[in-house]
Design a protein around this motif. Structure first.
Motif, PDB file in Angstrom:
ATOM      1  N   ARG A 115     -27.431  27.082 -35.895  1.00 44.82           N
ATOM      2  CA  ARG A 115     -28.862  26.887 -35.644  1.00 44.82           C
ATOM      3  C   ARG A 115     -29.315  27.430 -34.297  1.00 44.82           C
ATOM      4  O   ARG A 115     -30.499  27.391 -33.959  1.00 44.82           O
ATOM      5  N   TYR A 116     -28.351  27.958 -33.505  1.00 42.55           N
ATOM      6  CA  TYR A 116     -28.674  28.479 -32.178  1.00 42.55           C
ATOM      7  C   TYR A 116     -28.499  29.995 -32.125  1.00 42.55           C
ATOM      8  O   TYR A 116     -27.735  30.583 -32.883  1.00 42.55           O
ATOM      9  N   SER A 117     -29.193  30.586 -31.188  1.00 38.79           N
ATOM     10  CA  SER A 117     -29.013  32.001 -30.892  1.00 38.79           C
ATOM     11  C   SER A 117     -28.146  32.144 -29.649  1.00 38.79           C
ATOM     12  O   SER A 117     -27.917  31.172 -28.923  1.00 38.79           O
ATOM     13  N   ASN A 118     -27.654  33.348 -29.410  1.00 38.88           N
ATOM     14  CA  ASN A 118     -26.976  33.612 -28.143  1.00 38.88           C
ATOM     15  C   ASN A 118     -27.200  35.077 -27.763  1.00 38.88           C
ATOM     16  O   ASN A 118     -27.390  35.941 -28.616  1.00 38.88           O
ATOM     17  N   ARG A 119     -27.183  35.317 -26.474  1.00 37.30           N
ATOM     18  CA  ARG A 119     -27.548  36.624 -25.933  1.00 37.30           C
ATOM     19  C   ARG A 119     -26.636  37.740 -26.451  1.00 37.30           C
ATOM     20  O   ARG A 119     -27.096  38.848 -26.753  1.00 37.30           O
ATOM     21  N   THR A 120     -25.338  37.464 -26.589  1.00 34.66           N
ATOM     22  CA  THR A 120     -24.393  38.511 -26.979  1.00 34.66           C
ATOM     23  C   THR A 120     -24.614  38.952 -28.418  1.00 34.66           C
ATOM     24  O   THR A 120     -24.600  40.152 -28.727  1.00 34.66           O
ATOM     25  N   ALA A 121     -24.825  37.991 -29.319  1.00 33.55           N
ATOM     26  CA  ALA A 121     -25.054  38.336 -30.724  1.00 33.55           C
ATOM     27  C   ALA A 121     -26.336  39.152 -30.875  1.00 33.55           C
ATOM     28  O   ALA A 121     -26.383  40.132 -31.628  1.00 33.55           O
ATOM     29  N   THR A 122     -27.363  38.758 -30.169  1.00 34.23           N
ATOM     30  CA  THR A 122     -28.625  39.493 -30.249  1.00 34.23           C
ATOM     31  C   THR A 122     -28.474  40.908 -29.695  1.00 34.23           C
ATOM     32  O   THR A 122     -29.026  41.869 -30.250  1.00 34.23           O
ATOM     33  N   ALA A 123     -27.695  41.034 -28.632  1.00 32.09           N
ATOM     34  CA  ALA A 123     -27.485  42.364 -28.045  1.00 32.09           C
ATOM     35  C   ALA A 123     -26.762  43.290 -29.019  1.00 32.09           C
ATOM     36  O   ALA A 123     -27.107  44.476 -29.144  1.00 32.09           O
ATOM     37  N   LEU A 124     -25.756  42.769 -29.729  1.00 38.96           N
ATOM     38  CA  LEU A 124     -25.039  43.603 -30.685  1.00 38.96           C
ATOM     39  C   LEU A 124     -25.936  43.964 -31.870  1.00 38.96           C
ATOM     40  O   LEU A 124     -25.936  45.113 -32.335  1.00 38.96           O
ATOM     41  N   ALA A 125     -26.712  42.992 -32.352  1.00 46.02           N
ATOM     42  CA  ALA A 125     -27.634  43.289 -33.455  1.00 46.02           C
ATOM     43  C   ALA A 125     -28.628  44.377 -33.053  1.00 46.02           C
ATOM     44  O   ALA A 125     -28.894  45.312 -33.822  1.00 46.02           O
ATOM     45  N   LYS A 126     -29.174  44.277 -31.868  1.00 48.35           N
ATOM     46  CA  LYS A 126     -30.126  45.273 -31.370  1.00 48.35           C
ATOM     47  C   LYS A 126     -29.465  46.643 -31.251  1.00 48.35           C
ATOM     48  O   LYS A 126     -30.061  47.668 -31.602  1.00 48.35           O
ATOM     49  N   LYS A 127     -28.211  46.662 -30.777  1.00 49.84           N
ATOM     50  CA  LYS A 127     -27.492  47.914 -30.610  1.00 49.84           C
ATOM     51  C   LYS A 127     -27.252  48.592 -31.958  1.00 49.84           C
ATOM     52  O   LYS A 127     -27.483  49.804 -32.112  1.00 49.84           O
TER      53      LYS A 127
END
Length: 451
Positions: free
Chosen positions: A106-118
């Motif tokens: 249920r939480y986000s994290n900076r690293t996962a979002t960075a990889l998705a964006k990449k």
């Protein structure tokens, strides 16, 4: 007498006399004891258990077994683009472990979002794409299938005989290998299969002048069925290295557009530089609707896979597509992000082009000088050497291929055998040209000695 082939599409068989002879000759009593213990405690399955050799370490392009042998790994289960224990990936994993080791769903994290964006930024146009992460390629293919059903309202799929998309029940249903499907019982309904592209022994004749009858047949199935939701394929088949021509996928892309079908590319073993481009589909001047990647994304350090879909397919807010415990793993995402950054910053694709040139020259020389080499197929740093007993009849040199494998293992080189007679060479992309040349010397000597 030739070895019985139950199914050798996906790899070499682990219960042959040749393997037993190699183990008896080259493994120490301690190594044999470890293998016996492995056999005692793990469920047995073809292709993996009982095992070949216990491994004690892995570094760079090498596996190190319990007896201290260093083995160049040209198989690596397709996770070893940067080899093993790569410092940049280990550092990224350690840094992330010291900050955030797990992220509940249920939480986000900076690293996962960075990889998705990449990943989205690497896709055609650099925008208009969305991602889901899973712990395995099979799980990602499952998500792709569910997404296609939800988006199109149609459950039927077309895939290829002899294909492999994972060992889950739904993925063996779309997969085309009897080895994974036989004796299991009812499989997923609506899974249509068509003939695979095969550059060497096309079921319709010579692929150089048949007019791609395999694609004509695929379109015929689409027209007759009328309610196909997705076509799923590996753009480059990794096991026996099948490389269709540009026209093959241009026509399939057109068929999908004409019949309202989603095109799913399974690049689990071939993304991230293996074929000379970041993604294998970039070799074809088309784009899929859904791309599935995995294996190499985790850099041999962490299991992570990704489904990358067009933003227009973001239609499943009312259901859970994945809901995996490690769906946004900060550890896996840290490794994946470091891998992509290393490939770009160190210009690894340019290095793959140099490796490709070396492999092309050596493969052509082998085909010209060794009658047992019936065909060679190469893209990027992925080479298939098809062995035959007679080039006219194209009879497979199955026993010879297995003997060559174990002879090469004696010389410190491991690779995969596919279809019973294809030596599949997939070196780590960080390998030096000198190391690659030495490995190809081993292969060439093995073929000369045993054919």
């Amino acid at each position: 007498m030739e070895t019985t082939i139950f199914n050798k599409t996906e790899g070499d068989i682990n219960l042959t006399e040749e393997r037993a002879r190699w183990q008896q000759t080259f493994l120490s009593p301690r190594a044999k004891e470890l293998l016996e213990e492995d056999s005692r405690y793990f469920l047995h399955q073809a292709l993996s258990t009982p095992c070949l050799d216990p491994i004690a370490g892995a570094e760079g392009i090498y596996l190190i077994d319990e007896d201290g042998r260093k083995i160049m790994d040209f198989h690596g289960n397709s996770v070893h683009q940067l080899g093993y224990h790569h410092p940049a990936l280990v550092r990224a994993l350690q840094d992330q472990l010291s900050q955030l080791s797990f992220s509940p769903r249920r939480y986000s994290n900076r690293t996962a979002t960075a990889l998705a964006k990449k990943l989205c930024g690497l896709m055609p146009g650099g925008k208009g794409w969305k991602v889901l992460f899973t712990p395995s390629g099979a799980a990602s293919n499952s998500i792709a299938l569910k997404l296609a059903r939800k988006a199109t309202g149609k459950h039927k799929t077309i895939s290829l005989w002899d294909s492999f998309h994972g060992a889950n029940l739904d993925t063996i249903s779309i997969g085309g290998e009897a080895h994974f499907r036989s004796g299991i019982g009812p499989l997923l309904p609506g899974c249509c299969h068509v003939f695979p592209y095969n550059s060497y022994r096309c079921i319709f004749g010579d692929c150089t002048d048949c007019g791609l009858k395999c694609v004509d047949y695929l379109e015929y199935v689409c027209r007759c069925e009328g309610d196909i939701g997705a076509i799923i394929m590996e753009p480059i088949r990794c096991t026996d290295v099948q490389i269709p021509p540009q026209e093959y996928y241009r026509r399939i892309r057109g068929i999908c557009d004409d019949y309202g079908i989603l095109l799913i590319f399974d690049e689990i073993p071939t993304s991230f530089g293996r074929t000379g481009t970041m993604f294998a589909f970039e070799n074809y001047d088309i784009e899929p609707d859904i791309l599935v990647t995995g294996k190499g994304l985790g850099g041999s350090l962490y299991p992570i896979s990704a489904v990358i879909a067009k933003e227009s397919l973001d239609v499943c807010q009312d259901i859970s597509l994945g809901h995996y415990t490690h769906e946004k793993s900060p550890l896996g995402c840290a490794v994946g992000l470091a891998l992509l950054e290393y490939i770009e910053q160190e210009h690894l694709l340019e290095h793959v082009a140099d490796l490709n040139a070396l492999m092309e020259r050596r493969a052509k020389e082998m085909k010209a000088s060794l009658p047992a080499v019936g065909d060679v197929r190469l893209i990027g740093a992925l080479l298939g050497i098809e062995l035959v007993r007679d080039r006219e009849t194209r009879e497979k040199a199955v026993d010879e291929a297995e003997k060559i494998l174990y002879r090469c293992l004696e010389q410190g080189l491991s690779f995969k055998i596919s279809q019973g007679n294809v030596l599949t060479l997939a070196p780590p992309l960080i390998i030096s040209e000198a190391e690659l040349s030495h490995a190809l010397d081993i292969v060439e000597c093995g073929i000369k000695a045993l054919t």
